[in-house]
Design a protein around this motif. Sequence first.
Motif, PDB file in Angstrom:
ATOM      1  N   ASN A  51       0.722  -1.050   0.185  1.00 19.16           N
ATOM      2  CA  ASN A  51       0.249  -0.291  -0.058  1.00 19.16           C
ATOM      3  C   ASN A  51       0.546   1.158   0.172  1.00 19.16           C
ATOM      4  OD1 ASN A  51       0.657  -0.712   2.732  1.00 19.16           O
ATOM      5  ND2 ASN A  51      -0.080   0.600   3.734  1.00 19.16           N
ATOM      6  N   VAL A  52       2.067   1.679  -0.860  1.00 20.34           N
ATOM      7  CA  VAL A  52       2.808   2.443  -0.958  1.00 20.34           C
ATOM      8  C   VAL A  52       2.120   3.627  -1.147  1.00 20.34           C
ATOM      9  CG1 VAL A  52       3.675   1.931  -3.146  1.00 20.34           C
ATOM     10  CG2 VAL A  52       5.403   3.291  -1.651  1.00 20.34           C
ATOM     11  N   THR A  53       2.135   4.896  -0.689  1.00 17.12           N
ATOM     12  CA  THR A  53       1.665   6.259  -0.922  1.00 17.12           C
ATOM     13  C   THR A  53       2.161   6.696  -1.865  1.00 17.12           C
ATOM     14  OG1 THR A  53       3.290   7.025   1.268  1.00 17.12           O
ATOM     15  CG2 THR A  53       0.853   6.428   1.224  1.00 17.12           C
ATOM     16  N   ILE A  54       1.536   7.627  -2.731  1.00 19.67           N
ATOM     17  CA  ILE A  54       2.695   8.357  -4.125  1.00 19.67           C
ATOM     18  C   ILE A  54       3.561   8.504  -3.829  1.00 19.67           C
ATOM     19  CG2 ILE A  54       1.068  10.338  -3.984  1.00 19.67           C
ATOM     20  CD1 ILE A  54       2.000   8.695  -6.523  1.00 19.67           C
ATOM     21  N   ASP A  55       3.410   9.701  -2.467  1.00 22.81           N
ATOM     22  CA  ASP A  55       4.657  10.673  -1.739  1.00 22.81           C
ATOM     23  C   ASP A  55       6.125   9.764  -1.969  1.00 22.81           C
ATOM     24  OD1 ASP A  55       3.661   9.187  -0.128  1.00 22.81           O
ATOM     25  OD2 ASP A  55       4.612  10.446   1.586  1.00 22.81           O
ATOM     26  N   GLN A  56       6.181   8.262  -1.161  1.00 19.58           N
ATOM     27  CA  GLN A  56       7.571   7.408  -0.612  1.00 19.58           C
ATOM     28  C   GLN A  56       7.720   6.389  -2.634  1.00 19.58           C
ATOM     29  OE1 GLN A  56       8.746   7.690   2.446  1.00 19.58           O
ATOM     30  NE2 GLN A  56       7.660   8.839   2.546  1.00 19.58           N
ATOM     31  N   PHE A  57       6.271   5.959  -3.340  1.00 12.73           N
ATOM     32  CA  PHE A  57       6.897   5.862  -4.720  1.00 12.73           C
ATOM     33  C   PHE A  57       7.438   6.725  -5.440  1.00 12.73           C
ATOM     34  CE2 PHE A  57       5.719   5.057  -8.820  1.00 12.73           C
ATOM     35  CZ  PHE A  57       5.786   3.689  -9.237  1.00 12.73           C
ATOM     36  N   ILE A  58       6.714   8.226  -5.516  1.00 12.39           N
ATOM     37  CA  ILE A  58       7.872   8.991  -6.566  1.00 12.39           C
ATOM     38  C   ILE A  58       9.183   8.908  -5.680  1.00 12.39           C
ATOM     39  CG2 ILE A  58       8.199  11.357  -6.398  1.00 12.39           C
ATOM     40  CD1 ILE A  58       5.310  11.729  -6.815  1.00 12.39           C
ATOM     41  N   ALA A  59       9.183   9.511  -4.698  1.00  9.15           N
ATOM     42  CA  ALA A  59      10.454   9.495  -2.884  1.00  9.15           C
ATOM     43  C   ALA A  59      11.570   7.955  -3.345  1.00  9.15           C
ATOM     44  CB  ALA A  59      10.799   9.179  -1.896  1.00  9.15           C
ATOM     45  N   ASP A  60      11.314   7.006  -3.490  1.00  7.52           N
ATOM     46  CA  ASP A  60      12.117   5.793  -4.459  1.00  7.52           C
ATOM     47  C   ASP A  60      12.754   5.980  -5.285  1.00  7.52           C
ATOM     48  OD1 ASP A  60      11.620   4.750  -1.797  1.00  7.52           O
ATOM     49  OD2 ASP A  60       9.910   3.062  -3.019  1.00  7.52           O
ATOM     50  N   GLU A  61      12.448   7.208  -6.284  1.00 11.81           N
ATOM     51  CA  GLU A  61      13.290   7.069  -7.834  1.00 11.81           C
ATOM     52  C   GLU A  61      13.646   8.831  -7.705  1.00 11.81           C
ATOM     53  OE1 GLU A  61      13.456   5.105  -9.863  1.00 11.81           O
ATOM     54  OE2 GLU A  61      11.958   3.665  -9.395  1.00 11.81           O
ATOM     55  N   VAL A  62      13.585   9.359  -6.915  1.00 15.26           N
ATOM     56  CA  VAL A  62      14.322  10.811  -6.655  1.00 15.26           C
ATOM     57  C   VAL A  62      14.712  11.177  -5.431  1.00 15.26           C
ATOM     58  CG1 VAL A  62      12.225  11.535  -8.774  1.00 15.26           C
ATOM     59  CG2 VAL A  62      11.841  12.093  -6.565  1.00 15.26           C
ATOM     60  N   GLY A  63      14.490  10.383  -4.978  1.00 19.80           N
ATOM     61  CA  GLY A  63      15.166  11.143  -2.843  1.00 19.80           C
ATOM     62  C   GLY A  63      16.087  10.559  -2.668  1.00 19.80           C
ATOM     63  N   VAL A  64      17.401  10.055  -3.923  1.00 17.20           N
ATOM     64  CA  VAL A  64      18.551   9.994  -3.639  1.00 17.20           C
ATOM     65  C   VAL A  64      19.498  10.876  -3.763  1.00 17.20           C
ATOM     66  CG1 VAL A  64      18.441   7.475  -4.041  1.00 17.20           C
ATOM     67  CG2 VAL A  64      18.455   8.862  -6.283  1.00 17.20           C
ATOM     68  N   GLU A  65      18.652  12.397  -4.793  1.00 16.71           N
ATOM     69  CA  GLU A  65      19.401  12.977  -4.856  1.00 16.71           C
ATOM     70  C   GLU A  65      19.571  14.439  -4.343  1.00 16.71           C
ATOM     71  OE1 GLU A  65      17.747  14.200  -8.613  1.00 16.71           O
ATOM     72  OE2 GLU A  65      17.254  12.374  -9.291  1.00 16.71           O
TER      73      GLU A  65
END
Length: 352
Positions: A51-65
């Motif tokens: 039940n991943v939320t859209i904020d964490q879904f996006i953060a998994d991809e762009v959060g490393v920056e």
Amino acid sequence: DQPRSRGLGDVYKRQTVYRGLDHGIKGGHFAVHSFLSGVLNSEAQNRADGNVTIDQFIADEVGVETRFPSLTVGSEGGIHGGCQIAWTKSGVRVPPVTGPAELFEKLFVTDSKERQASRAKENQLQSSILDSVLEDANRLSKQVNREDKDKLDEYFTSIRDVEKRLELRERWTHHPKPEAPFEKPANKNTVEDLPMLYELMALALQTDSTRVATLEIGGSFLPQNLGIDKAYHGLSHHGNDEEAIKHLITLETYQIQHFGKFLTRLAGITDGEQTLLDSTSVVFGSGMGNGQSHTNSDLPIILAGGGYRHGEYRKVESKGMNKVHLCNLFVDIAQRMGLETESFGNSSGAFS
């Protein structure tokens, strides 16, 4: 003119109000926790992304920056478990930052050298523990049946989440934080803290400390600080009582006004050749369409900024084969953030 009359000011032209968007699920208060996921907690275990939320879904991809992959702000108290707006792919609730003082420290206060050294030791110890746990889990995976292997895969996902956080923590340990623009604010109460929380979120985006932030205003919101001698949750069960509805309009107008000021703040910050509002998609809404009847359909949704064409009131198809899911809009937001994805949650495609 109605959005402007409710406190959105001139930025009403840079936002869109929707009717008909929802997740097509039921569950009252429990479905509220699926506002950013489209998936009930009870149905998450059989899904690859839970039940991943859209904020964490996006953060998994762009959060490393960025220093913080995401920021989650809300209250731990209140009815029905407090802030439960953000969830990871492994089904773990993201604990919120609970006040402006804590959020200020997170964004601007650099750890002492002693604390940095202590954190380095903690990271090293946790890494060693993870290596040991991973080794045992890999050995066990060769001896279990398919059902247990699925459980182990969930476990591996959790381990990878922790590894990611450790790697990020180590990477940013010796990078100084941005200079604080003002003195550390004090925590007051859920009403008076709201403007400062919005200001700190704007600063977090402006300093590129994060590119993903969520704020939950829950049942612990204190109407008493607006001169209303009732509880927010109780008022939501208004029973069509005129006085209760009047109080709800007062406190929710206050919330909308400060949301409008947040948009205005973003619109006043330069981000390259555009404003921070132009480069930031902002969603405002609720996981419950009607607090009195506990329905989770026809959710109140506002979308602002993000380079979308705005200034409209849009009613979408809410039933049948052509129903438009709220998750369709989330897919579009993710794509605009650079994610190569065609689906999210219970989406039926990208939003058109």
